[in-house]
Scaffold this active site. Sequence first.
Site, PDB file in Angstrom:
ATOM      1  N   TYR A  27      12.548  -9.079  -9.107  1.00  0.00           N
ATOM      2  CA  TYR A  27      11.637  -7.985  -8.773  1.00  0.00           C
ATOM      3  C   TYR A  27      10.271  -8.535  -8.350  1.00  0.00           C
ATOM      4  O   TYR A  27       9.669  -8.067  -7.385  1.00  0.00           O
ATOM      5  CB  TYR A  27      11.474  -7.050  -9.974  1.00  0.00           C
ATOM      6  CG  TYR A  27      10.340  -6.057  -9.821  1.00  0.00           C
ATOM      7  CD1 TYR A  27      10.500  -4.913  -9.050  1.00  0.00           C
ATOM      8  CD2 TYR A  27       9.108  -6.285 -10.425  1.00  0.00           C
ATOM      9  CE1 TYR A  27       9.466  -4.010  -8.880  1.00  0.00           C
ATOM     10  CE2 TYR A  27       8.063  -5.388 -10.258  1.00  0.00           C
ATOM     11  CZ  TYR A  27       8.245  -4.256  -9.494  1.00  0.00           C
ATOM     12  OH  TYR A  27       7.209  -3.374  -9.324  1.00  0.00           O
ATOM     13  N   SER A 109      -4.189  -0.537  -9.987  1.00  0.00           N
ATOM     14  CA  SER A 109      -3.167   0.077  -9.158  1.00  0.00           C
ATOM     15  C   SER A 109      -2.965   1.548  -9.515  1.00  0.00           C
ATOM     16  O   SER A 109      -3.068   1.959 -10.672  1.00  0.00           O
ATOM     17  CB  SER A 109      -1.837  -0.666  -9.335  1.00  0.00           C
ATOM     18  OG  SER A 109      -0.782   0.034  -8.707  1.00  0.00           O
ATOM     19  N   LYS A 253      -5.971   0.270   2.307  1.00  0.00           N
ATOM     20  CA  LYS A 253      -5.023  -0.835   2.166  1.00  0.00           C
ATOM     21  C   LYS A 253      -3.763  -0.579   2.998  1.00  0.00           C
ATOM     22  O   LYS A 253      -3.312   0.547   3.128  1.00  0.00           O
ATOM     23  CB  LYS A 253      -4.616  -0.993   0.698  1.00  0.00           C
ATOM     24  CG  LYS A 253      -3.625  -2.119   0.416  1.00  0.00           C
ATOM     25  CD  LYS A 253      -3.324  -2.185  -1.077  1.00  0.00           C
ATOM     26  CE  LYS A 253      -2.458  -3.403  -1.406  1.00  0.00           C
ATOM     27  NZ  LYS A 253      -1.059  -3.228  -0.957  1.00  0.00           N
ATOM     28  N   HIS A 277       2.024  -5.892   1.720  1.00  0.00           N
ATOM     29  CA  HIS A 277       2.588  -5.828   0.364  1.00  0.00           C
ATOM     30  C   HIS A 277       3.407  -7.071   0.037  1.00  0.00           C
ATOM     31  O   HIS A 277       4.386  -6.997  -0.708  1.00  0.00           O
ATOM     32  CB  HIS A 277       3.458  -4.578   0.190  1.00  0.00           C
ATOM     33  CG  HIS A 277       2.702  -3.292   0.285  1.00  0.00           C
ATOM     34  ND1 HIS A 277       2.208  -2.638  -0.821  1.00  0.00           N
ATOM     35  CD2 HIS A 277       2.352  -2.547   1.351  1.00  0.00           C
ATOM     36  CE1 HIS A 277       1.588  -1.528  -0.433  1.00  0.00           C
ATOM     37  NE2 HIS A 277       1.652  -1.461   0.882  1.00  0.00           N
ATOM     38  N   ARG A 280       7.068  -6.629   0.675  1.00  0.00           N
ATOM     39  CA  ARG A 280       7.861  -5.805  -0.230  1.00  0.00           C
ATOM     40  C   ARG A 280       8.172  -4.415   0.319  1.00  0.00           C
ATOM     41  O   ARG A 280       9.017  -3.705  -0.239  1.00  0.00           O
ATOM     42  CB  ARG A 280       7.141  -5.667  -1.575  1.00  0.00           C
ATOM     43  CG  ARG A 280       7.024  -6.970  -2.344  1.00  0.00           C
ATOM     44  CD  ARG A 280       6.147  -6.809  -3.574  1.00  0.00           C
ATOM     45  NE  ARG A 280       6.718  -5.900  -4.547  1.00  0.00           N
ATOM     46  CZ  ARG A 280       7.666  -6.220  -5.431  1.00  0.00           C
ATOM     47  NH1 ARG A 280       8.179  -7.447  -5.420  1.00  0.00           N
ATOM     48  NH2 ARG A 280       8.123  -5.344  -6.291  1.00  0.00           N
TER      49      ARG A 280
END
Length: 387
Positions: A27, A109, A253, A277, A280
Site C-alpha cells: 500500500y 491530510s 494540489k 500523488h 498513486r
Amino acid sequence: MRNKWIVSIDDYRRASRWHLPKMITDYLDGGALDEITTRANRESLDALMLRQRSMVDLSDLRTDATVLGQQIDLPLIVAPMGMLTIFHPGSDTAVARAAVNAGSIFIHSAWAGCALEEVAPIAGDKLWAQVAFWKDPEETESYIKRARKAGVKTLVVAGDVGSSSKRERDLHHGLSMPPRPPVVDYLTTAMRPQWIYRWLTGRKMTYGNYSIDGQPLRMDEMNQWMAKNKNPGANWADFAWLREQWDGNLVIKGIMDPEDAARAVDEGADGIFISNHGGRQFDAQPATIDVLPSIVSAVNGRAEIYLDGGIRRGHDMVKAIGLGATAVMAGRPFAYALATGGEPAVSKAFKILHDEFKGAMGFVGKTRVSEIDESVFAQCNRITDYV
C-alpha cells in the site's frame, strides 16, 4: 536494520518492510495500474546531472527559505498523507512534531488518521490543512471553520481527486473498505507481531477528521461516508467560492498542466502544488520534475510553486529548486521512517535530507537557497530542453 545504521531514506524504506505486513508495504510503495508514473518520478530526477563548482567559500552556507512569508529551516515540507495510523500509532502527531522540530511545515491530510484539532497544538504556525470539496457543502464549510479556529493560515485544496484510482497491489490484498485480505495476508501479517500489538493496543485506525454520530470514522465506515459525500462535480467554481470564504493563503494540489496552473493563479491561488500523488492516482502521466519548467513559465512569478514526487535525496531538492520550485514536499520518506521507528526516526529522516541538501548546495557552489537556479545543472543535461 537498527536505526543507528540507517543513513538514507532508502534504508528507511527497506527497514520499514521488517515492521509492516506485506499488504501495508505494498500500500505504501504501490502506484496506480502499471506504476509507470511512480517509476518516472525517480527516473526523471535521476537523469538530471548537477554542475560541481570548486573553491567556493562555504563558511556561511545557509539552508533556510521563505514560504508564503514564513521562514523555515530548509525548503522541505511534509506532503499530506492519509491513514498514517496504519504505519505507526504515533500517526500524524509524531510526524508533525518531528517536522516542527526540524523547522519545517506539516500539511494535515483531509484523510488523516487523527483530527486537525489534535495536530494543531503540536504544529502551531507550522500547520497547513488540506481541504476537500464534499457533496454536502456543510461538511466543507464546517472544516474551514475548524481550520480557522485551529489557527491555520494556509489551506491546501485537493484538486484532482474527483476520479477514483485503481491500485492493483491493494486489490490483490483485498484492501477495500472494510479490508478483505486473502488467507496469505493473514499469514504474512502474523509474522509481524509488533505491528499487530500496536494495532491492538495503540491508536485505533480511524479517519479522524470526519465523524458519524460524533465518533471518528472507522475504516469499515469509510465506504458509507464516501458514498454520501464524494463530489465528482467539484470544479473551478468551488475553488472561486473557497477563495471568497478564506482570507488566508490558498494552495492547490495536483496541478500537472500549465493551463491549469495559470487558471489557478487567475482564480486566486497563492501556491501551485505540482503533484501526481507519487503515481498513486493516474498512471501514464509525466514525472512532476518534467512538467515543472512549463508550469513555472505559465505562472510567471505570480505564485509560489511546490513539487513532490520521488524526492529521496538532498540533491533532488536542489534539482527541483533549480528548475523553479520554491520548495519541495515529500510524503513516503517520512512514512517509511514513521513505520520504522516513530517520531525519532522521522526526525532522523529530516536530518538526513537536511544534511544531504546542505552538501549538495556546497557542491554546486550555492550558499543561499535563493541562489539556486538553472546554473546548477551540468551542460550534458541540455537544460534548454526543460525551459
